[in-house]
Motif scaffolding. Structure first.
Motif, PDB file in Angstrom:
ATOM      1  N   TYR A  48     -26.470  55.554 -56.270  1.00 60.48           N
ATOM      2  CA  TYR A  48     -27.567  55.135 -57.335  1.00 60.48           C
ATOM      3  C   TYR A  48     -26.751  54.053 -58.354  1.00 60.48           C
ATOM      4  O   TYR A  48     -27.338  53.703 -59.286  1.00 60.48           O
ATOM      5  CB  TYR A  48     -27.934  56.196 -58.087  1.00 60.48           C
ATOM      6  CG  TYR A  48     -28.823  57.083 -57.157  1.00 60.48           C
ATOM      7  CD1 TYR A  48     -29.955  56.558 -56.362  1.00 60.48           C
ATOM      8  CD2 TYR A  48     -28.366  58.256 -56.802  1.00 60.48           C
ATOM      9  CE1 TYR A  48     -30.903  57.550 -55.774  1.00 60.48           C
ATOM     10  CE2 TYR A  48     -28.815  59.140 -55.937  1.00 60.48           C
ATOM     11  CZ  TYR A  48     -30.159  59.013 -55.362  1.00 60.48           C
ATOM     12  OH  TYR A  48     -30.779  59.603 -54.425  1.00 60.48           O
ATOM     13  N   MET A  49     -25.350  53.865 -58.223  1.00 56.63           N
ATOM     14  CA  MET A  49     -24.819  52.794 -59.021  1.00 56.63           C
ATOM     15  C   MET A  49     -23.791  52.158 -58.095  1.00 56.63           C
ATOM     16  O   MET A  49     -22.844  52.793 -57.459  1.00 56.63           O
ATOM     17  CB  MET A  49     -24.132  53.356 -60.112  1.00 56.63           C
ATOM     18  CG  MET A  49     -23.385  52.506 -61.066  1.00 56.63           C
ATOM     19  SD  MET A  49     -24.272  51.362 -61.696  1.00 56.63           S
ATOM     20  CE  MET A  49     -25.400  52.171 -63.079  1.00 56.63           C
ATOM     21  N   VAL A  61     -23.968  43.980 -60.645  1.00 56.43           N
ATOM     22  CA  VAL A  61     -23.985  45.512 -60.800  1.00 56.43           C
ATOM     23  C   VAL A  61     -25.530  45.742 -60.421  1.00 56.43           C
ATOM     24  O   VAL A  61     -26.357  45.299 -60.900  1.00 56.43           O
ATOM     25  CB  VAL A  61     -23.642  45.831 -62.055  1.00 56.43           C
ATOM     26  CG1 VAL A  61     -23.899  47.438 -62.420  1.00 56.43           C
ATOM     27  CG2 VAL A  61     -22.389  45.277 -62.604  1.00 56.43           C
ATOM     28  N   ILE A  62     -25.397  46.890 -59.513  1.00 59.16           N
ATOM     29  CA  ILE A  62     -26.874  47.494 -59.085  1.00 59.16           C
ATOM     30  C   ILE A  62     -27.136  48.704 -59.589  1.00 59.16           C
ATOM     31  O   ILE A  62     -26.225  49.455 -59.230  1.00 59.16           O
ATOM     32  CB  ILE A  62     -27.316  47.251 -57.479  1.00 59.16           C
ATOM     33  CG1 ILE A  62     -26.897  45.925 -57.074  1.00 59.16           C
ATOM     34  CG2 ILE A  62     -28.331  47.911 -57.246  1.00 59.16           C
ATOM     35  CD1 ILE A  62     -26.739  45.729 -55.754  1.00 59.16           C
ATOM     36  N   TYR A  90     -22.832  52.236 -67.397  1.00 57.63           N
ATOM     37  CA  TYR A  90     -21.703  51.567 -66.320  1.00 57.63           C
ATOM     38  C   TYR A  90     -21.016  50.464 -67.288  1.00 57.63           C
ATOM     39  O   TYR A  90     -19.568  50.465 -67.129  1.00 57.63           O
ATOM     40  CB  TYR A  90     -22.458  51.008 -65.253  1.00 57.63           C
ATOM     41  CG  TYR A  90     -21.387  50.436 -64.085  1.00 57.63           C
ATOM     42  CD1 TYR A  90     -20.781  51.537 -63.211  1.00 57.63           C
ATOM     43  CD2 TYR A  90     -20.909  49.156 -64.283  1.00 57.63           C
ATOM     44  CE1 TYR A  90     -20.011  50.931 -62.317  1.00 57.63           C
ATOM     45  CE2 TYR A  90     -20.104  48.550 -63.233  1.00 57.63           C
ATOM     46  CZ  TYR A  90     -19.608  49.544 -62.311  1.00 57.63           C
ATOM     47  OH  TYR A  90     -18.890  48.926 -61.398  1.00 57.63           O
ATOM     48  N   LEU A  91     -21.785  49.785 -67.816  1.00 55.63           N
ATOM     49  CA  LEU A  91     -21.090  48.337 -68.487  1.00 55.63           C
ATOM     50  C   LEU A  91     -20.596  48.926 -70.104  1.00 55.63           C
ATOM     51  O   LEU A  91     -19.436  48.280 -70.446  1.00 55.63           O
ATOM     52  CB  LEU A  91     -21.950  47.358 -68.610  1.00 55.63           C
ATOM     53  CG  LEU A  91     -22.974  46.888 -67.352  1.00 55.63           C
ATOM     54  CD1 LEU A  91     -23.997  46.113 -67.803  1.00 55.63           C
ATOM     55  CD2 LEU A  91     -21.857  46.158 -66.723  1.00 55.63           C
ATOM     56  N   LYS A  92     -21.196  49.738 -70.670  1.00 57.33           N
ATOM     57  CA  LYS A  92     -20.569  50.015 -71.987  1.00 57.33           C
ATOM     58  C   LYS A  92     -19.937  51.393 -72.219  1.00 57.33           C
ATOM     59  O   LYS A  92     -19.140  51.475 -73.180  1.00 57.33           O
ATOM     60  CB  LYS A  92     -21.943  49.966 -72.894  1.00 57.33           C
ATOM     61  CG  LYS A  92     -22.726  48.841 -73.091  1.00 57.33           C
ATOM     62  CD  LYS A  92     -22.015  47.945 -73.879  1.00 57.33           C
ATOM     63  CE  LYS A  92     -22.859  46.387 -74.252  1.00 57.33           C
ATOM     64  NZ  LYS A  92     -22.142  45.824 -75.061  1.00 57.33           N
ATOM     65  N   VAL A 123     -25.289  57.616 -74.614  1.00 57.86           N
ATOM     66  CA  VAL A 123     -25.049  56.211 -74.173  1.00 57.86           C
ATOM     67  C   VAL A 123     -25.756  55.330 -75.322  1.00 57.86           C
ATOM     68  O   VAL A 123     -26.938  55.612 -75.718  1.00 57.86           O
ATOM     69  CB  VAL A 123     -25.729  55.888 -72.777  1.00 57.86           C
ATOM     70  CG1 VAL A 123     -25.625  54.267 -72.570  1.00 57.86           C
ATOM     71  CG2 VAL A 123     -25.113  56.825 -71.701  1.00 57.86           C
ATOM     72  N   GLU A 124     -25.093  54.352 -75.911  1.00 53.18           N
ATOM     73  CA  GLU A 124     -25.694  53.342 -76.633  1.00 53.18           C
ATOM     74  C   GLU A 124     -25.033  52.017 -76.343  1.00 53.18           C
ATOM     75  O   GLU A 124     -23.921  51.902 -76.000  1.00 53.18           O
ATOM     76  CB  GLU A 124     -25.338  53.621 -78.038  1.00 53.18           C
ATOM     77  CG  GLU A 124     -25.582  54.719 -78.647  1.00 53.18           C
ATOM     78  CD  GLU A 124     -25.236  55.065 -80.089  1.00 53.18           C
ATOM     79  OE1 GLU A 124     -24.479  54.456 -80.495  1.00 53.18           O
ATOM     80  OE2 GLU A 124     -25.504  56.303 -80.647  1.00 53.18           O
TER      81      GLU A 124
END
Length: 478
Positions: A48-49, A61-62, A90-92, A123-124
């Motif tokens: 899923y990622m 990025v999916i 994923y990015l942060k 997550v933020e």
């Protein structure tokens, strides 16, 4: 020379903008084939990622989110937010804390061994130019695909604040019919336009306990709103309905009102009760809260916050023999889950002066001026407190009565500390077989009592019961 240079610069900007829009319109078509194949492979492998190198999009990025609900549009929105959260994580980066231990629980008089594990993640982050690729059904659940790439990042850098025209795409499943799908797709496109323009901020708290219960608090706040839009293209492909719009987006409402509304939703939309013996003050305070987007309850028992007012007046002789009046309104707000005052603000009496021979006019106008002076101070203090409680947790008082052993006090503290959304626990001095705990809790305070009773079975707290009371937030006894 300067005017010619300016003209050439303006012409260049217009050409660059036209090329950018043309490329953006082509982006979904160019990406469809390769991304569709990648998404199908990911779903088949329960992945899923992922990140891929795409010929048209560059590094991409999916994120695939999953949702389930009897209404297709709701399931799709759950899946979309799940994908956005995964993309942000994923990015942060995602902060994860976990607790594992073996503990005792009781069944009657029999001691049982129980293995307990809990995991909390936070997550933020802020995303710009993430776009909604498609949606569909997989293993009985709705999935939604969100994508961010080097190309989309390049586009986002061209969307400066003065460039308020944004192209955006929305997608929806046709399972509920064409009309419903078009409405959902249009709403998704409008939301995507705002997210591309100003970015989307997300704050998420997710708790998993013993791999059985999943509880998530997710706040999504977009910076901006659509003033007007035009549908450029709409079409059906496979089981989905797609719509592309050109939207004019402007900055978000003042004082971050969208953020406050999202946070209020995550806090369970807490309400205020007003305690005053003056009907005109009650009316004015209700109008003030309603205008600011806060809910007012007619029953103090059902409200989380209580507003108490103290009004003082000062009369003096003014020029021309008339009488002047100054009014001061002091407001104290308490949280029924805490023993401390939450907010204390007051109006400036110098901004409430009314001079008149009529006592009625003096009272009405001076009070009205005082409320006008109070409104920005009060609403600002409430918003800051909401943001603080959402980010840092609420201070809640928990009381344990009628315990027989000091071990009970320690066991309840351990139980409180084991709750996944507990930030800290401190014990105040014990008096008359009564122990008070100050708990900083990141979840909804209304659910804390039930969480304690549920988790108490994993500790030596047999016979622990909740005690109804009007004075304390959470009171427990044996």
């Amino acid at each position: 020379g300067k005017s010619l240079a300016d003209g050439l610069t303006a012409e260049f900007r217009m050409k660059r903008w036209a090329l950018t829009l043309a490329a953006l319109l082509m982006l979904p078509a160019l990406a469809n084939a390769s991304l569709e194949k990648t998404v199908s492979t990911m779903l088949a492998n329960n992945q899923y990622m992922g990140m891929v190198n795409d010929n048209e999009l560059g590094r991409t990025v999916i994120a695939i989110g999953l949702g389930m609900h009897r209404k297709a549009s709701v399931a799709q929105e759950i899946a979309r937010q799940d994908a956005m959260k995964s993309l942000t994580a994923y990015l942060k980066g995602e902060r994860i804390s976990s607790v594992e231990r073996a503990s005792q629980s009781w069944k009657g008089d029999t001691v049982l061994e129980e293995y307990y594990t809990s995991l909390t993640s936070n997550v933020e982050g802020t995303l710009k130019a993430a776009w909604n690729f498609n949606t569909g059904e997989h293993d009985g659940m709705t999935y939604n695909v969100m994508v961010i790439s080097e190309r989309s990042r390049d586009f986002s850098e061209l969307f400066e604040k003065h460039d308020s025209i944004v192209e955006a795409r929305g997608v929806a499943s046709l399972s509920s019919g064409v009309e419903a799908a078009r409405t959902t797709a249009l709403n998704n496109a409008l939301r995507s336009a705002v997210e591309q323009y100003g970015g989307v901020q997300m704050a998420s708290k997710t708790t998993i306990e013993n791999a059985e219960a999943l509880r998530a608090k997710l706040s999504t706040v977009s910076s901006g709103h659509v003033q007007r839009y035009t549908v450029i293209k709409e079409y059906q492909e496979g089981n989905n309905y797609f719509i592309i719009i050109s939207a004019e987006v402007s900055d978000s409402p003042p004082d971050g009102q969208q953020q406050i509304l999202a946070i209020q939703e995550n806090m369970g939309r807490p309400s205020f009760a007003i305690q005053t013996d003056r009907p005109e003050v009650d009316r004015l305070m209700r109008e003030l809260l309603a205008t600011s987007g806060f809910e007012v309850s007619s029953s103090p028992n059902s409200a989380r916050y209580t507003i108490k007012t103290d009004i003082s007046k000062y009369e003096y002789k003014a020029m021309g023999g008339m009488t002047g009046l100054q009014t001061t309104i002091k407001v104290r707000i308490t949280d029924r889950f805490s023993s401390d005052d939450l907010i204390n603000v007051s109006s400036d009496p110098n901004n409430s002066v009314e001079i008149s021979d009529s006592a009625t006019i003096r009272e009405q106008n001076s009070l009205s001026y005082a409320m006008e002076d109070l409104q920005p101070k009060l609403t600002s203090a409430i918003k800051k407190q909401f943001i603080s409680q959402f980010n840092n947790g609420s201070k809640i008082q928990v009381t344990l009565k009628n315990f027989d052993r000091m071990r009970d006090v320690d066991e309840l503290r351990a139980c409180l500390e084991s709750l996944p959304l507990t930030k800290s626990v401190s014990v105040q001095p014990i008096q008359n077989r009564s122990a008070n705990y100050e708990v900083i809790y990141l979840g909804d305070p209304a659910s804390l009592q039930l969480d304690i009773l549920k988790h108490s079975r994993s500790f030596s707290l047999r016979g622990l019961k909740a005690k109804n009371t009007d004075t304390k937030a959470v009171v427990l006894s044996f």
